[in-house]
Each structure stands twice: as C-alpha cells, then as structure tokens.
Scaffold this motif. Structure first.
Motif, PDB file in Angstrom:
ATOM      1  N   UNK A  12      94.739  44.906 -30.795  1.00  0.00           N
ATOM      2  CA  UNK A  12      93.737  44.508 -31.794  1.00  0.00           C
ATOM      3  C   UNK A  12      93.833  45.376 -33.046  1.00  0.00           C
ATOM      4  N   UNK A  13      94.573  46.481 -32.959  1.00  0.00           N
ATOM      5  CA  UNK A  13      94.730  47.333 -34.127  1.00  0.00           C
ATOM      6  C   UNK A  13      96.094  47.187 -34.796  1.00  0.00           C
ATOM      7  N   UNK A  56      95.108  45.852 -39.298  1.00  0.00           N
ATOM      8  CA  UNK A  56      94.959  46.903 -40.300  1.00  0.00           C
ATOM      9  C   UNK A  56      93.495  47.007 -40.735  1.00  0.00           C
ATOM     10  N   UNK A  57      92.881  45.828 -40.907  1.00  0.00           N
ATOM     11  CA  UNK A  57      91.482  45.788 -41.321  1.00  0.00           C
ATOM     12  C   UNK A  57      90.593  46.456 -40.270  1.00  0.00           C
ATOM     13  N   UNK A  58      90.902  46.155 -39.007  1.00  0.00           N
ATOM     14  CA  UNK A  58      90.118  46.731 -37.918  1.00  0.00           C
ATOM     15  C   UNK A  58      90.192  48.252 -37.919  1.00  0.00           C
ATOM     16  N   UNK A  59      91.395  48.799 -38.148  1.00  0.00           N
ATOM     17  CA  UNK A  59      91.540  50.253 -38.185  1.00  0.00           C
ATOM     18  C   UNK A  59      90.671  50.815 -39.302  1.00  0.00           C
ATOM     19  N   UNK A  60      90.807  50.191 -40.480  1.00  0.00           N
ATOM     20  CA  UNK A  60      90.083  50.681 -41.642  1.00  0.00           C
ATOM     21  C   UNK A  60      88.573  50.702 -41.386  1.00  0.00           C
ATOM     22  N   UNK A  61      88.076  49.597 -40.829  1.00  0.00           N
ATOM     23  CA  UNK A  61      86.644  49.497 -40.571  1.00  0.00           C
ATOM     24  C   UNK A  61      86.191  50.538 -39.552  1.00  0.00           C
TER      25      UNK A  61
END
Lengths: 612, 310
Positions: free
Chosen positions: A132-133, A443-448
């Motif tokens: 998911x990441x 990538x978005x998930x990591x950032x969030x």
C-alpha cells in the motif's frame, strides 16, 4: 544520588547511537534502478557484453544512467528519476529480448536504497515498505486441496489397475468414488488376494474388504498421513511453480508465502499490469516425451522448409534445431518426481525421474522398441514447445525410474529437474483476494502518513514544553528517541511497514507520552508535598514505574491479540504497536531519567526544578 | 503551567446516576442502530470488488449509479473518495466477472459520463476470506477481553475486573454504534483501532482503580466508597486530561492529515478515546460503587505492590 552508574549511562548512549545508525538509511530515500539478470538463475553468464549493449542502447536514446553495478546475481543500472527508469526498462527489454516469446534476460524495475555503502555494509537497510506504500499487486491464492487429492486418487486407481493386471488378478472394475477407490471382485478369495498384493504395494492406502451381495469390494482410502503429505506437497510444489513463473515477470522483490494450510500470498511490488501477472500465474506448462526423428536428411529437409509429415521442427535449449515426432509417448501427468543427481557409473550430473506405474509400463515398451534412437523431453509453455533435453536411449528402461544424463552441468541438471517438477501445478489454484495499488497512491500514502505523524508530534512537543518546561523538553527528547528506536527496530527486523503501520507509529507516540506525563505529575506532586527537588525526581521515577508497566500491559494484550489474528495491513499495525510499547518503556523511563540526571543530578542542592 | 489543581474533591459520584442514565441512552441507541442498520462492513469482510477511480474533472455520482444499475450491478455503491475528482465503486461479488475485467468494464460503462478515468486501486476479496477475517476479528476481540479481565482480576479483584470490562465494552459498543448509525465503513483498520482503544482505555480505569485501592486501604473504613472514588478521580484528573489530550492530538492529526484511507481508523480512535475517559470516570467507578466494593474485599489479596501513582 540522581546519577546513573557509568555502565548504565554508556549502555543508554550506546543503544541510542546504534538505534540512530540503523534508523539512518530511511532518510536517504531510494534510487530507481533497472535490474538485468539471465532468466536461468544461477547459470554462469558474461555480464560485460550485456553491459556494453545496454550502454549503447541508452546512449542512442539519450537516456542517462547515473551508475552501473555488477555482481554475480545480475547487473543494475541506476537512474536519477523514475521516469527515465521506466523508459530505460522498456528500451533495455526490447534490446536484450528481441523475441518476447523467448526472453533470455529478466529486465526488472527495482528501487535500491540510497544510503551510503558503509551503512548497507553493516546491514542497515531502510524499512521494508508494504504494497500500500509502494504500489503493486497482491494476490491471495487458494490451492484446491480436494482437487489435488482427487488427482492423486485417479492416478492411484490407474496404478492399481495395472498392478492387478500384472499380477493377473481379475477385477470387475476399479473406479474412484469421492475420496475412495472402489475395486469390485466376483469372489472373496480373489478380493483377499488382491488386498494382500495392494497393501504391500500401496503403503499410502488403507484398504477395507466389504462383502456386498454377490460381489466383494475393496475400498481403499488414503491414510491421514498420506493425505497430509499430498496437501503439503501440493502447496510446496505450487509455490515452487509460482516462483519460476514470477521470475519471468521480472519483479524485483516478489513475496511468495504460504498462508495458513492451503493459501499462498503473492505480492508483486511495482507491477501494474494485473492481466499479464495473472496470465503468468495461472499458466500451465506441460511436459511431453516424444521420439526424435533422426532419419538421415530429414532434419535438413525440414530446415529447408519441407517438414516431413508427422514431425515437428523444434529447437533445443542450446539453440540447435531438432526434428521431433508428433506422437506423444508420455505426458507430465505420469511423472511423479524429478530430482537432480549423478550417474552412478560415470559420476556425470544427471536428472532422475520417477514415473507412475502406467507411465513406467509405457516407457519400458517404448524404450525396448527404440534402443539407439533419441528421445526428446519437451516443455510446452503457453503453446511454445521447447526441447529440454534429447538423450539417446541406451537400453530398455523398466521400473519407472529414468535417468537423463550426458552433456550437462550440475547447475543444468538442477534447472532441468526444477523445470520438470515445476512445469505444472500440483493442484489447481484460484484467486480469492486481489488488490492493486497504483504507485502514485503509494507515494501519497507515505506522504500523508509521515505528515500526520510529524504534525501530531509537533503538537505534543509544543504542549509538553509549555506545560512542563525543562522537564517537558526532556520528555520530548525521550519521545523522539522512542521514534528513532522504533524506526531502527522496524528497519532491522525488515518488518513490512504498511499505512496502518505508520498510523500505529503515530498512535504509539501519542500513547507513549503517557509514561512521561505520569512521571512528571508524580514529581510535581512530591514537590507540592514539600519534598526536596532531588528526592522528588527519584521518587517520581521510582513510583511511576509500576503504573507505567501496568498501563502498558493492557495495550500489549490488545497488540498481541491483533498480531496473532491480524491479517495483511492490520498485522503491520500490530507489529508496530507491540514494538512501540517496548521501545516506549525504554525511552520514557531510562532515557528521560538519564537526561534529568544529566541536567539536575550533578548538583546536590538545586533549589528548584523547572517543571512548570 | 498547571491546568488542574482542584482544592476540594469534585463530587463525581453524586452525578453518577445521571451520567449512567446518559450512558445507558447512548448504549441503547448504539445497540439499536447496530440491530436496525447494522455495520457497513467493508469488502474485506463481505467479499466483493472495490475500484478506486480518479478523473481530471469532478465526478457527478447519480449518472454513474444509474449506469451501474442498468448494467446489472443493482447493489453497486458509488461514493466520492477524498475529493470530487475521485470515487470508489463497490460491487458485490460477481463470480462471472474477474476483477481486472471489472475495472475495464467500469471504464467502458463510465466512458459516456467520464471520458478519462484512471483506476488507482482494485481490491477483490472472496467471500470465504471475508468470513474468516470477520471470525478472526471476533476471536481477537474476545481474547483481548478475556486477557484484560484475567489481568485485572489478578492485579485487583473480580469486582474491579468486571466493572472495568463493562465500562470498556460499553466504549466498544458505542464506537460500533456510531459506525452503524452513520453507516461509516467498518474496515480492517477500524477493527484494529477498536481493539487498540480497548487496551488503551483500560489504562485509564487502572490508574483510577490504583488510587481507589490505595486510599481504601489507608482509610480504615471510615470514609464512604463514594467519596473515596471522588478523591481518586479528582487526584488523577490532571494526568487524565494531559495524557488523553496528547493522544487525541496525535489521533486528530491522523484524522486531518492521514488521508481517506486512515480517516475512519482515526475517527474510531477519537470516539474511543473520548468515551474512554468518560466511561472510566463515570461508568466503571460507579459500577465499582454499586458492586459494593469494600475495604474488606481488598484486604485478602494483600500484595507488595500497593502504590498508586499520579
């Protein structure tokens, strides 16, 4: 009094430093790379010409690689950006594998840790990111065990038939009925005779005799241990097969794991083409044994375009053309095992095949009639047939044990055995769970996740410092150490970090501050009661410890239950949660006390602690 | 800085009946919505297919829903996800349609309304897996409850153990009730949050109980249980508010910045933490009082560790 003995201070500092070092690789990010390796793992290959070829290809397309790395496993080409990496992969793939049906090299996308070499050398790696990441495909496959057992019973029924025939025992019919094999006989004596023979031959069967009117039946069942063996074999075999197939997909770090008794998890990071992935996973390769047409002039004629009727022009693994008859002698269904080994006389590397009873009989007849001729073993994969090997038949081969030898290395023997074994699945599988996560989403998930943790941490830090002043700073430093240690542990264990895992990091930090609040409140309480500052510090830490332990036990119970019963991303949550509870006890109690000692412990007669 | 320094004990127990009535009301509403509406279980539990789509322009949902119904997906759900430019389509299990074809199918079906969509996520879960997951979740919940009860019974006494677990299960039921009432999606991470809350909010109860026991032993039976409880709660107030404030700050940060995927996870935690404080103070302490805990009931398991901290 508020001083740690030297060994304790040294130990704390050491743990924090080691933690910091192992957490460090996470700061460097990852370098996009393309990985090239020969499709036959382990086989010797010459990387230099391949590298030259790649350099040429990249130069002509004006793509710039930032580095080349070579090791026995393969070649890695590093790039500055993901975009170049993606373009380069396609170009390199096209250049190295001109015929997509017969790829010779695996060209895969990979992300290499960007940390300096010395960090990697001591085993410090960044955390392993879950799908998911990083994006990719996740499959949960279920092996059809009933199917595997039915297949085995069918094969056994055929074996029983041929055994009885060779023993000249007449039966009225043998058939599989559900999970049993039923053999019917006209009289009890014959049945009894058959039973004696069969019990001796088929150790995996439990055979019962049943009188049924004017016929006697033998009912054979698989023994529980045999059934168990079939299940285990089916699962292991399918995992091996999946490994081989996925290798071809060119995935850098695939995860192929058993889950429970009959499921297999397959995770393919970076893969976006689900249809292709499934096509390759679900593919069935079949094995065939056919005779080679060595009639003088026939091969030349075929090469000239006049393929003699009843034959087929194929290529051997070494690229040499070979003319093979269309009649199939045997198929892979008759093969029960294939193992690498050595010829007992010449000590040459060899592959030992084991055939079932029916296969053994056919093989004996065919070899008797064709001594001196060649026999080809073919692997048919997605409609493309390849001749794995074509040995000369030296003598009649009976007993179902076949040895293929001559002109192969140990590694080749191992590969052939693996190919023959893994060519087809032991039992049918179906997909029971599937997940595709796009790379941008990862990538978005990591950032969030990182942002949420950062802002939450800042809010807590600000409040603690305002509320508890100097002691508050100590608490915040301890909390930060907790974060560092947690990341270090996760990196060290290479536990999979998922988005819920990041949330667990945040939650753990939010909960870990409780320990420091307990300590700080206790110190305040002691001070309020008129205790001297030094004593208040000591009493605060000592008395709070029990409660800190207590309050962590209940969280630990919840964490462990999740760890045992959790699944997928939730497991990631549980791992972080449990590890976080352990690191928080260390940092909140030992590290913060050490800091307080450092600040206030030196002076016996401080008049006041800045605790707000 | 210091926020809480009450001079006299706050008479919490005097209001216990009122708060417990409120609690009961919440509880009944929660149970009612669980029965009437049920949980909106995610496909992880029910099995089915989920597709996340993104578009350059904002997505209007009603035409998409209509298209789905007309094309043989009567139970399909379409929702915005994060922004109006993203949506999630949930389909019940369709055996005849492999998941990757579902994605292609949707693209074709929606082509009329949305010229270009990117599919960022496809999830497919078979019904068997979902059932097992739900079963495992239930087992985990039961295990946590049993584990905590045993722990508290050893650490304190059965009355404490029962009072604490009732109070904290009351939190769990209320969280579930919220999810049922508002039909928020109950996914695997939410279940994890519920279990984490269970472990976490028991802490609060333990801290108060620790103090109750300490004072009870020291009181020699002269002080009423109610005023002992008032004292225990009042003297742990400061720690309660600061600790939970900090945890809440973190959880709110996840709620605000963690994105859609973690939204309901954080929401469950937020509700759980708030009700955890409430139930520790009013529900578990009041239950303890009504269970008739006395000094004598604590004398027997006299053990070395008696300190209550805070």
């Amino acid at each position: 009094m508020n001083r740690y003995p030297l060994w304790k201070s040294v130990l704390i500092v050491l743990v924090v430093i080691v933690g910091a070092i192992y957490a460090l690789p996470n700061l460097f990010g990852e370098i996009p790379a393309v990985q090239v390796a020969p499709i036959k793992a382990g086989a010797p290959w010459d990387a230099a010409p391949v590298e030259a070829r790649i350099r040429e290809t990249l130069a002509s397309a004006h793509l710039e690689a930032t580095g080349f790395e070579r090791d026995p496993d393969g070649l890695r080409i590093l790039f500055a950006e993901t975009e170049t990496q993606l373009k380069a992969r396609d170009l390199i793939d096209a250049a190295l594998n001109p015929d997509p049906k017969k790829p010779r090299y695996i060209v895969a996308l990979n992300l290499l840790p960007g940390a300096p070499k010395w960090l990697l050398a001591i085993g410090a790696k960044p955390m392993y990111l879950g799908l998911d990441l990083r994006g990719g495909v996740h499959f949960l496959l279920e092996v059809d065990m009933a199917g595997a057992i039915a297949q085995r019973l069918d094969a056994l029924a055929a074996d029983i038939r041929s055994t009885l025939r060779s023993e000249r025992i007449r039966s009225l019919g043998i058939a599989r009925q559900g999970n049993t094999i039923v053999a019917r006989f006209s009289d009890p004596t014959t049945a009894q005779q058959a039973r004696t023979v069969l019990t001796k031959t088929f150790l995996e069967l439990a055979i019962d005799l049943q009188e049924n009117g004017d016929e006697t039946r033998l009912i054979a069942r698989l023994t529980p241990s045999a059934e168990q063996k079939i299940r285990e074999f089916a699962l292991k075999q399918n995992i091996t097969t999946l490994h081989n197939r996925i290798n071809e997909l060119g995935v850098a770090e695939p995860v192929i794991q058993q889950q429970g008794a009959n499921r297999i998890v397959v995770q393919l990071p970076g893969v976006q083409d689900v249809a292709k992935a499934k096509d390759i996973l679900g593919r069935t390769a079949t094995l065939e044994v056919r005779l080679v047409d060595d009639t003088p002039g026939a091969l030349e004629a075929a090469l000239a375009g006049r393929v003699p009727p009843g034959t087929e022009l194929l290529t051997e693994r070494n690229g040499r053309p070979i003319l093979v008859k269309r009649d199939v002698v045997l198929t892979g269904e008759r093969l029960t095992d294939a193992q690498p080994g050595f010829d007992s006389q010449t000590q040459e590397p060899a592959v030992h095949l084991t055939l079932d009873a029916a296969g053994a009989r056919i093989f004996r007849d065919v070899t008797r009639e064709n001594v001196g001729k060649r026999m080809a073993i073919l692997l048919i994969d997605r409609g493309v047939a390849e001749v794995v090997t074509a040995p000369v038949i030296r003598t009649e081969i009976g007993g179902g044990r076949v040895q293929i030898s001559g002109a192969m290395t140990t590694a080749e023997a191992r590969d052939i055995a693996l190919l023959l074994r893994a060519g087809s699945l032991a039992a049918p599988m179906r997909i029971v769970e599937e997940r595709t996560i796009g790379p941008s989403l990862g990538k978005e998930n990591i950032e969030r996740g990182v942002n949420a943790t950062l802002y939450g941490f800042l809010a807590i830090a600000l409040f603690m410092i305002v509320y508890y002043e100097v002691i508050g700073i100590v608490s915040v430093v301890a909390l930060f150490v907790n974060l560092v240690l947690l990341i270090a542990l996760l990196s060290l264990l290479q536990a999979t970090l998922t988005l819920p895992g990041i949330a667990a990091v945040a939650l753990t930090l939010g909960m870990a501050i409780d320990a420091n609040v307990l300590i700080n409140e206790r110190i305040r309480e002691e001070l309020r009661a008129g205790v001297s500052p030094q004593l208040a510090i000591a009493a605060g830490y000592d008395r709070a410890f029990d409660t800190i332990l207590d309050s962590n036990v209940t969280s630990l119970i919840a964490g462990l239950a999740l760890l045992i019963f959790g699944w997928g991303p939730v497991r990631g949550f549980a791992v972080v949660h449990v590890l976080g509870i352990l690191t928080s006890i260390f940092s909140a109690v030992l590290v913060s006390r050490w800091l307080v000692n450092l600040i206030y412990g030196g002076n016996k007669r401080i008049s006041r602690i800045r605790i707000g | 800085m210091e926020l809480f320094r009450p001079r006299a004990d706050i008479p919490f127990m005097r209001f216990a009946p009122i708060f417990n009535a409120i609690s009961l009301l919440f509880f009944l509403v929660a149970v009612g919505s669980l029965i009437v509406r049920g949980l909106n279980l995610s496909i992880e539990f029910t099995g089915g297919t989920l597709v996340e789509i993104h578009s350059e322009q904002s997505i209007t949902l009603p035409p998409l829903r209509e298209t789905l119904v007309q094309n043989g997906f009567p139970e399909a759900q379409v929702q915005h996800f994060g922004s109006t430019k993203a949506a999630i389509v949930r389909l019940a299990r369709h055996d005849e349609l492999p998941p990757d074809e579902v994605a292609d199918n949707l693209r074709a079906l929606f082509a009329k309304h949305l010229p270009e969509i990117t599919v960022t996520r496809v999830e497919f879960v078979g019904p068997q897996v979902g059932r097992e997951l739900a079963e495992n979740g239930a087992i985990a919940l039961v295990l946590v409850v049993i584990g905590i009860m045993i722990y508290l019974a050893i650490r304190f006494e059965w009355r404490f153990s029962v009072a604490a677990i009732i109070a904290n299960l009351h939190d769990v039921v209320i969280i579930l009730g919220f999810f049922a009432l508002f039909q928020w999606e109950f996914s695997l991470p939410v279940l994890a949050a519920v279990l984490a809350v269970l472990g976490y909010s028991v802490n609060e109860t333990v801290v108060i109980f620790d103090r109750v026991r300490e004072k009870m032993r020291a009181s020699r039976g002269k002080v009423s249980t109610a005023s002992l409880l008032d004292h225990a709660i009042t003297s742990t107030m400061s720690r309660t508010v600061i600790t939970h404030g900090s945890t809440l700050a973190m959880v709110l940060s996840i709620l605000l910045f963690g994105g859609e995927t973690l939204y309901y996870f954080a929401l469950a935690l937020t509700i759980g933490i708030l009700f955890g404080i409430y139930s520790s103070i009013f529900v578990s302490s009041a239950l303890l009082m009504w269970f008739g805990v006395t000094r004598e009931s604590l004398i027997k398991p006299e053990r070395k560790k008696e300190e209550a901290v805070v």
